[in-house]
Design a protein around this motif. Structure first.
Motif, PDB file in Angstrom:
ATOM      1  N   THR A  32       0.832  -1.200   0.000  1.00 30.13           N
ATOM      2  CA  THR A  32       0.000   0.000   0.000  1.00 30.13           C
ATOM      3  C   THR A  32       0.869   1.253   0.000  1.00 30.13           C
ATOM      4  O   THR A  32       1.976   1.246   0.568  1.00 30.13           O
ATOM      5  N   GLU A  33       0.392   2.282  -0.671  1.00 28.03           N
ATOM      6  CA  GLU A  33       1.119   3.552  -0.722  1.00 28.03           C
ATOM      7  C   GLU A  33       0.164   4.665  -0.341  1.00 28.03           C
ATOM      8  O   GLU A  33      -0.899   4.801  -0.937  1.00 28.03           O
ATOM      9  N   TRP A  34       0.543   5.444   0.659  1.00 29.11           N
ATOM     10  CA  TRP A  34      -0.266   6.566   1.123  1.00 29.11           C
ATOM     11  C   TRP A  34       0.453   7.865   0.783  1.00 29.11           C
ATOM     12  O   TRP A  34       1.581   8.085   1.215  1.00 29.11           O
ATOM     13  N   ILE A  35      -0.231   8.719   0.055  1.00 24.68           N
ATOM     14  CA  ILE A  35       0.305  10.030  -0.292  1.00 24.68           C
ATOM     15  C   ILE A  35      -0.511  11.077   0.457  1.00 24.68           C
ATOM     16  O   ILE A  35      -1.721  11.202   0.231  1.00 24.68           O
ATOM     17  N   PHE A  36       0.137  11.791   1.366  1.00 22.64           N
ATOM     18  CA  PHE A  36      -0.475  12.936   2.032  1.00 22.64           C
ATOM     19  C   PHE A  36      -0.016  14.151   1.232  1.00 22.64           C
ATOM     20  O   PHE A  36       1.143  14.571   1.358  1.00 22.64           O
ATOM     21  N   VAL A  37      -0.898  14.675   0.397  1.00 22.97           N
ATOM     22  CA  VAL A  37      -0.543  15.723  -0.551  1.00 22.97           C
ATOM     23  C   VAL A  37       0.066  16.914   0.190  1.00 22.97           C
ATOM     24  O   VAL A  37      -0.500  17.418   1.162  1.00 22.97           O
ATOM     25  N   GLY A  38       1.247  17.324  -0.269  1.00 27.32           N
ATOM     26  CA  GLY A  38       1.952  18.452   0.324  1.00 27.32           C
ATOM     27  C   GLY A  38       2.709  18.114   1.595  1.00 27.32           C
ATOM     28  O   GLY A  38       3.282  19.002   2.225  1.00 27.32           O
ATOM     29  N   ASP A  39       2.734  16.825   1.986  1.00 25.01           N
ATOM     30  CA  ASP A  39       3.365  16.467   3.247  1.00 25.01           C
ATOM     31  C   ASP A  39       4.346  15.306   3.086  1.00 25.01           C
ATOM     32  O   ASP A  39       5.553  15.501   3.067  1.00 25.01           O
ATOM     33  N   GLN A  40       3.834  14.088   2.960  1.00 27.55           N
ATOM     34  CA  GLN A  40       4.710  12.918   2.941  1.00 27.55           C
ATOM     35  C   GLN A  40       4.054  11.774   2.179  1.00 27.55           C
ATOM     36  O   GLN A  40       2.853  11.783   1.941  1.00 27.55           O
ATOM     37  N   THR A  41       4.882  10.795   1.831  1.00 28.39           N
ATOM     38  CA  THR A  41       4.411   9.570   1.196  1.00 28.39           C
ATOM     39  C   THR A  41       4.907   8.391   2.023  1.00 28.39           C
ATOM     40  O   THR A  41       6.077   8.340   2.406  1.00 28.39           O
ATOM     41  N   LEU A  42       3.991   7.468   2.303  1.00 25.32           N
ATOM     42  CA  LEU A  42       4.323   6.239   3.025  1.00 25.32           C
ATOM     43  C   LEU A  42       4.248   5.089   2.040  1.00 25.32           C
ATOM     44  O   LEU A  42       3.248   4.943   1.333  1.00 25.32           O
ATOM     45  N   ARG A  43       5.274   4.259   2.005  1.00 21.85           N
ATOM     46  CA  ARG A  43       5.308   3.126   1.078  1.00 21.85           C
ATOM     47  C   ARG A  43       5.393   1.825   1.869  1.00 21.85           C
ATOM     48  O   ARG A  43       6.368   1.602   2.588  1.00 21.85           O
ATOM     49  N   GLY A  44       4.360   1.004   1.734  1.00 20.79           N
ATOM     50  CA  GLY A  44       4.342  -0.301   2.375  1.00 20.79           C
ATOM     51  C   GLY A  44       3.606  -0.293   3.706  1.00 20.79           C
ATOM     52  O   GLY A  44       3.481   0.729   4.378  1.00 20.79           O
ATOM     53  N   LYS A  45       3.099  -1.473   4.047  1.00 23.26           N
ATOM     54  CA  LYS A  45       2.301  -1.634   5.259  1.00 23.26           C
ATOM     55  C   LYS A  45       3.100  -1.295   6.518  1.00 23.26           C
ATOM     56  O   LYS A  45       2.558  -0.714   7.459  1.00 23.26           O
ATOM     57  N   GLU A  46       4.381  -1.609   6.552  1.00 23.51           N
ATOM     58  CA  GLU A  46       5.186  -1.316   7.738  1.00 23.51           C
ATOM     59  C   GLU A  46       5.326   0.186   7.953  1.00 23.51           C
ATOM     60  O   GLU A  46       5.258   0.671   9.096  1.00 23.51           O
ATOM     61  N   ALA A  47       5.492   0.952   6.886  1.00 22.53           N
ATOM     62  CA  ALA A  47       5.572   2.417   7.017  1.00 22.53           C
ATOM     63  C   ALA A  47       4.249   2.974   7.539  1.00 22.53           C
ATOM     64  O   ALA A  47       4.249   3.883   8.376  1.00 22.53           O
ATOM     65  N   VAL A  48       3.140   2.428   7.076  1.00 20.29           N
ATOM     66  CA  VAL A  48       1.830   2.867   7.557  1.00 20.29           C
ATOM     67  C   VAL A  48       1.667   2.496   9.031  1.00 20.29           C
ATOM     68  O   VAL A  48       1.178   3.292   9.839  1.00 20.29           O
ATOM     69  N   ASP A  96     -10.188  11.834   1.231  1.00 15.91           N
ATOM     70  CA  ASP A  96      -9.332  10.673   0.989  1.00 15.91           C
ATOM     71  C   ASP A  96      -9.811   9.963  -0.264  1.00 15.91           C
ATOM     72  O   ASP A  96     -11.001   9.652  -0.378  1.00 15.91           O
ATOM     73  N   VAL A  97      -8.904   9.704  -1.174  1.00 12.97           N
ATOM     74  CA  VAL A  97      -9.218   8.921  -2.363  1.00 12.97           C
ATOM     75  C   VAL A  97      -8.461   7.597  -2.232  1.00 12.97           C
ATOM     76  O   VAL A  97      -7.233   7.563  -2.294  1.00 12.97           O
ATOM     77  N   TRP A  98      -9.236   6.540  -2.001  1.00  9.92           N
ATOM     78  CA  TRP A  98      -8.677   5.199  -1.818  1.00  9.92           C
ATOM     79  C   TRP A  98      -8.746   4.413  -3.117  1.00  9.92           C
ATOM     80  O   TRP A  98      -9.763   4.450  -3.810  1.00  9.92           O
ATOM     81  N   ARG A  99      -7.670   3.697  -3.427  1.00 12.42           N
ATOM     82  CA  ARG A  99      -7.645   2.795  -4.584  1.00 12.42           C
ATOM     83  C   ARG A  99      -7.611   1.370  -4.046  1.00 12.42           C
ATOM     84  O   ARG A  99      -6.811   1.044  -3.166  1.00 12.42           O
ATOM     85  N   PHE A 100      -8.483   0.540  -4.587  1.00 13.94           N
ATOM     86  CA  PHE A 100      -8.586  -0.852  -4.151  1.00 13.94           C
ATOM     87  C   PHE A 100      -8.010  -1.789  -5.202  1.00 13.94           C
ATOM     88  O   PHE A 100      -8.054  -1.499  -6.401  1.00 13.94           O
ATOM     89  N   MET A 105      -7.180  -2.281   0.295  1.00 13.76           N
ATOM     90  CA  MET A 105      -6.805  -0.890   0.049  1.00 13.76           C
ATOM     91  C   MET A 105      -5.335  -0.846  -0.370  1.00 13.76           C
ATOM     92  O   MET A 105      -4.448  -1.156   0.419  1.00 13.76           O
ATOM     93  N   ALA A 106      -5.114  -0.469  -1.630  1.00 12.14           N
ATOM     94  CA  ALA A 106      -3.772  -0.488  -2.193  1.00 12.14           C
ATOM     95  C   ALA A 106      -3.125   0.890  -2.236  1.00 12.14           C
ATOM     96  O   ALA A 106      -1.913   0.999  -2.359  1.00 12.14           O
ATOM     97  N   GLY A 107      -3.934   1.932  -2.141  1.00 17.56           N
ATOM     98  CA  GLY A 107      -3.366   3.266  -2.210  1.00 17.56           C
ATOM     99  C   GLY A 107      -4.311   4.303  -1.643  1.00 17.56           C
ATOM    100  O   GLY A 107      -5.526   4.124  -1.634  1.00 17.56           O
ATOM    101  N   LEU A 108      -3.718   5.381  -1.164  1.00 18.13           N
ATOM    102  CA  LEU A 108      -4.464   6.506  -0.616  1.00 18.13           C
ATOM    103  C   LEU A 108      -3.823   7.787  -1.101  1.00 18.13           C
ATOM    104  O   LEU A 108      -2.598   7.937  -1.066  1.00 18.13           O
ATOM    105  N   LYS A 109      -4.656   8.703  -1.559  1.00 16.88           N
ATOM    106  CA  LYS A 109      -4.218  10.077  -1.803  1.00 16.88           C
ATOM    107  C   LYS A 109      -5.077  10.921  -0.881  1.00 16.88           C
ATOM    108  O   LYS A 109      -6.293  10.974  -1.038  1.00 16.88           O
ATOM    109  N   ALA A 110      -4.453  11.538   0.130  1.00 17.38           N
ATOM    110  CA  ALA A 110      -5.166  12.255   1.177  1.00 17.38           C
ATOM    111  C   ALA A 110      -4.906  13.758   1.094  1.00 17.38           C
ATOM    112  O   ALA A 110      -3.747  14.183   1.035  1.00 17.38           O
ATOM    113  N   PHE A 111      -5.981  14.497   1.088  1.00 13.67           N
ATOM    114  CA  PHE A 111      -5.936  15.955   1.136  1.00 13.67           C
ATOM    115  C   PHE A 111      -6.477  16.334   2.513  1.00 13.67           C
ATOM    116  O   PHE A 111      -7.664  16.137   2.782  1.00 13.67           O
ATOM    117  N   VAL A 112      -5.614  16.826   3.388  1.00 17.56           N
ATOM    118  CA  VAL A 112      -5.995  17.077   4.778  1.00 17.56           C
ATOM    119  C   VAL A 112      -5.575  18.489   5.158  1.00 17.56           C
ATOM    120  O   VAL A 112      -4.427  18.885   4.928  1.00 17.56           O
TER     121      VAL A 112
END
Length: 118
Positions: A32-48, A96-100, A105-112
């Motif tokens: 899974t990859e989480w992108i917090f727009v303008g902040d950080q990107t987390l790659r992989g379940k362990e990072a999350v 939050d825009v989640w991709r399955f 849940m394989a990806g997140l693009k979060a605008f917070v």
């Protein structure tokens, strides 16, 4: 399929609200990859997992206003409140825009943003 993805996201969010981060992570792909727009990107379940351990000192409080699903995507609009490192409750508005993929849940693009009305 879109109804299933919405139900998966609702179950995952319920786990987080109960403080069950591992329960939440069971709904995520290993890559899974989480992108917090303008902040950080987390790659992989362990990072999350590490992010959640630090950011969710107490379970966050969610108020989902809308869940919109189409194809492999579910968009959640709402508000979230959680304590910062100093113990102060901070209120945010989010989209939050989640991709399955294959029911996970394989990806997140979060605008917070900090909610200016609180």
């Amino acid at each position: 399929m879109t109804r299933d993805n919405k139900a998966i996201l609702e179950k995952a969010n319920a786990a987080v609200a109960e403080g069950d981060n591992e329960g939440f992570l069971s709904f995520c792909t290993d890559d899974t990859e989480w992108i917090f727009v303008g902040d950080q990107t987390l790659r992989g379940k362990e990072a999350v997992r590490q992010y959640m351990a630090k950011a969710y000192l107490e379970p966050p409080k969610f108020m989902v206003e809308h869940l919109i699903a189409e194809g492999e995507f579910v968009t959640a609009l709402g508000k979230i409140s959680m304590k910062d490192e100093a113990g102060k409750m901070v209120h945010y508005s989010y989209c939050d825009v989640w991709r399955f993929r294959d029911g996970k849940m394989a990806g997140l693009k979060a605008f917070v943003i900090v909610d200016p009305l609180t």
